[in-house]
Design a protein around this motif. Structure first.
Motif, PDB file in Angstrom:
ATOM      1  N   THR A 259       0.942  -1.371  -0.006  1.00  0.00           N
ATOM      2  CA  THR A 259       0.004  -0.502  -0.260  1.00  0.00           C
ATOM      3  C   THR A 259       1.124   0.930   0.021  1.00  0.00           C
ATOM      4  OG1 THR A 259      -0.096  -0.169   2.434  1.00  0.00           O
ATOM      5  CG2 THR A 259      -1.943  -0.880   1.065  1.00  0.00           C
ATOM      6  N   ASP A 260       1.735   0.889  -0.195  1.00  0.00           N
ATOM      7  CA  ASP A 260       2.901   2.364  -0.435  1.00  0.00           C
ATOM      8  C   ASP A 260       2.600   2.990  -1.732  1.00  0.00           C
ATOM      9  OD1 ASP A 260       5.328   1.041  -2.846  1.00  0.00           O
ATOM     10  OD2 ASP A 260       4.384  -0.421  -1.617  1.00  0.00           O
ATOM     11  N   PRO A 261       3.837   4.365  -1.219  1.00  0.00           N
ATOM     12  CA  PRO A 261       3.312   5.370  -1.971  1.00  0.00           C
ATOM     13  C   PRO A 261       3.460   4.839  -3.766  1.00  0.00           C
ATOM     14  CG  PRO A 261       4.482   6.395  -0.565  1.00  0.00           C
ATOM     15  CD  PRO A 261       4.884   5.106   0.064  1.00  0.00           C
ATOM     16  N   ASP A 262       4.767   4.054  -3.560  1.00  0.00           N
ATOM     17  CA  ASP A 262       5.764   3.924  -5.102  1.00  0.00           C
ATOM     18  C   ASP A 262       3.787   3.307  -5.502  1.00  0.00           C
ATOM     19  OD1 ASP A 262       8.511   4.889  -5.181  1.00  0.00           O
ATOM     20  OD2 ASP A 262       9.212   3.785  -3.855  1.00  0.00           O
ATOM     21  N   ARG A 263       3.675   1.789  -5.134  1.00  0.00           N
ATOM     22  CA  ARG A 263       2.794   1.561  -4.864  1.00  0.00           C
ATOM     23  C   ARG A 263       1.008   2.120  -6.193  1.00  0.00           C
ATOM     24  NH1 ARG A 263       0.841  -3.310  -8.655  1.00  0.00           N
ATOM     25  NH2 ARG A 263      -0.370  -3.943  -7.546  1.00  0.00           N
ATOM     26  N   ARG A 264       1.220   3.134  -5.073  1.00  0.00           N
ATOM     27  CA  ARG A 264      -0.049   3.674  -5.405  1.00  0.00           C
ATOM     28  C   ARG A 264       0.404   4.701  -6.790  1.00  0.00           C
ATOM     29  NH1 ARG A 264      -0.005   5.423   0.006  1.00  0.00           N
ATOM     30  NH2 ARG A 264       1.089   7.487  -0.321  1.00  0.00           N
ATOM     31  N   THR A 265       1.792   5.089  -7.092  1.00  0.00           N
ATOM     32  CA  THR A 265       2.084   5.942  -8.895  1.00  0.00           C
ATOM     33  C   THR A 265       2.199   4.343  -9.475  1.00  0.00           C
ATOM     34  OG1 THR A 265       3.854   7.063  -6.931  1.00  0.00           O
ATOM     35  CG2 THR A 265       3.772   6.810  -9.364  1.00  0.00           C
ATOM     36  N   GLU A 266       2.586   3.362  -9.598  1.00  0.00           N
ATOM     37  CA  GLU A 266       1.970   2.283 -10.259  1.00  0.00           C
ATOM     38  C   GLU A 266       1.225   2.366 -10.595  1.00  0.00           C
ATOM     39  OE1 GLU A 266       4.026  -1.184  -8.749  1.00  0.00           O
ATOM     40  OE2 GLU A 266       5.663  -0.612  -8.284  1.00  0.00           O
ATOM     41  N   LEU A 267       0.219   2.283  -9.774  1.00  0.00           N
ATOM     42  CA  LEU A 267      -1.283   2.460  -9.850  1.00  0.00           C
ATOM     43  C   LEU A 267      -2.010   3.164 -11.170  1.00  0.00           C
ATOM     44  CD1 LEU A 267      -2.460   0.025  -7.304  1.00  0.00           C
ATOM     45  CD2 LEU A 267      -1.968  -1.228  -9.133  1.00  0.00           C
ATOM     46  N   GLN A 268      -1.762   3.948 -10.965  1.00  0.00           N
ATOM     47  CA  GLN A 268      -2.403   5.536 -11.697  1.00  0.00           C
ATOM     48  C   GLN A 268      -2.766   5.288 -13.427  1.00  0.00           C
ATOM     49  OE1 GLN A 268      -0.698   9.920 -10.129  1.00  0.00           O
ATOM     50  NE2 GLN A 268       0.661   8.234 -10.290  1.00  0.00           N
ATOM     51  N   GLY A 269      -2.062   5.122 -13.725  1.00  0.00           N
ATOM     52  CA  GLY A 269      -2.541   4.909 -15.268  1.00  0.00           C
ATOM     53  C   GLY A 269      -2.950   3.176 -15.438  1.00  0.00           C
ATOM     54  N   SER A 270      -3.088   2.123 -14.710  1.00  0.00           N
ATOM     55  CA  SER A 270      -4.009   1.299 -15.043  1.00  0.00           C
ATOM     56  C   SER A 270      -4.309  -0.029 -13.445  1.00  0.00           C
ATOM     57  CB  SER A 270      -2.982   0.286 -16.717  1.00  0.00           C
ATOM     58  OG  SER A 270      -2.220  -0.067 -15.760  1.00  0.00           O
ATOM     59  N   GLN A 271      -4.891  -0.751 -13.963  1.00  0.00           N
ATOM     60  CA  GLN A 271      -4.864  -1.931 -12.807  1.00  0.00           C
ATOM     61  C   GLN A 271      -4.989  -3.422 -13.773  1.00  0.00           C
ATOM     62  OE1 GLN A 271      -8.810  -2.262 -11.104  1.00  0.00           O
ATOM     63  NE2 GLN A 271     -10.423  -0.857 -12.349  1.00  0.00           N
ATOM     64  N   ALA A 272      -4.832  -4.075 -12.784  1.00  0.00           N
ATOM     65  CA  ALA A 272      -4.746  -5.349 -12.855  1.00  0.00           C
ATOM     66  C   ALA A 272      -4.723  -6.466 -11.740  1.00  0.00           C
ATOM     67  CB  ALA A 272      -3.396  -5.493 -13.288  1.00  0.00           C
ATOM     68  N   PRO A 273      -5.742  -5.954 -11.504  1.00  0.00           N
ATOM     69  CA  PRO A 273      -6.572  -7.418  -9.890  1.00  0.00           C
ATOM     70  C   PRO A 273      -6.368  -8.899 -10.482  1.00  0.00           C
ATOM     71  CG  PRO A 273      -8.411  -6.165 -10.691  1.00  0.00           C
ATOM     72  CD  PRO A 273      -7.265  -5.272 -11.972  1.00  0.00           C
TER      73      PRO A 273
END
Length: 211
Positions: free
Chosen positions: A33-47
């Motif tokens: 749930t870290d800031p880098d993970r939030r940044t990674e997910l800004q453009g897309s998601q792949a649950p």
């Protein structure tokens, strides 16, 4: 990249089963749930999995499966009722996001099931509609057990919910037929924290329910 890659239904089910085992044993690794993970997910998601379950505050999906942000596509309402909006949400996950696994998750001691079991009217029309959606499962159990054990009703409702997803969504049934999706029915025990896999449909029952 998703936090935990799962390219097949079997892979996704394994991630869920393993994550729940850690949760139940109080050995969570804590999904990212870290800031880098939030940044990674800004453009897309792949649950890696879609979970349809109850809104009950005691069943937080990301905790129950030891997952992080971006890992699960969560759909929640009281009693995990299926309607067009829920089916549309599932289809979005399957068609647009390519999620390889859909889980319908019930839990023990469900208040919505208890309300349907009682047969008493509730003082709110929208809530009554929710209870009415569970009523057919009450009648199914009544046909074989007049005492109406609550967990038997919950299991019957899970089966009915799973069947609706499979029968009403062509997008879901097509994805199963093409081998890129499995649909699972499961039960979460409020006391133990354990999830039991009850039913698996798809990708040869995810390698014969590999777990």
């Amino acid at each position: 990249m998703p936090d935990r890659a799962a390219s097949t239904p079997s892979d996704a089910l394994r991630l869920l089963v393993d994550g729940n085992a850690r949760f139940a044993a109080d050995k969570r690794r804590m999904g990212r749930t870290d800031p880098d993970r939030r940044t990674e997910l800004q453009g897309s998601q792949a649950p890696f999995a879609t979970v349809l379950g109850c809104s009950d505050s005691r069943v937080p999906f990301e905790h129950v499966f030891d997952a992080g942000i971006g890992d699960l596509f969560a759909i929640r309402n009281a009693g995990q009722i299926v309607d067009d909006v829920v089916l549309g949400s599932i289809e979005f996950a399957v068609v647009a996001l390519g999620t390889p696994l859909v889980v319908v998750l019930r839990h023990t001691r469900c208040g919505a099931v208890a309300a349907a079991r009682s047969g008493e009217p509730v003082p709110a029309p929208h809530l009554q509609a929710l209870v009415d959606a569970i009523a057919p499962s009450v009648e199914k159990v009544r046909a074989t057990d007049a005492e109406l054990p609550q967990e038997a009703i919950g299991a019957a409702h899970l089966e009915a919910t799973l069947r609706q997803v499979l029968e009403r969504s062509g997008a879901v049934s097509d994805a199963i037929a093409e081998g890129r999706l499995a649909v699972v029915g499961a039960t979460y025990d409020l006391g133990t924290g354990e999830v039991t896999i009850d039913t698996v449909v798809g990708q040869k029952q995810t390698a014969d329910r590999k777990q």
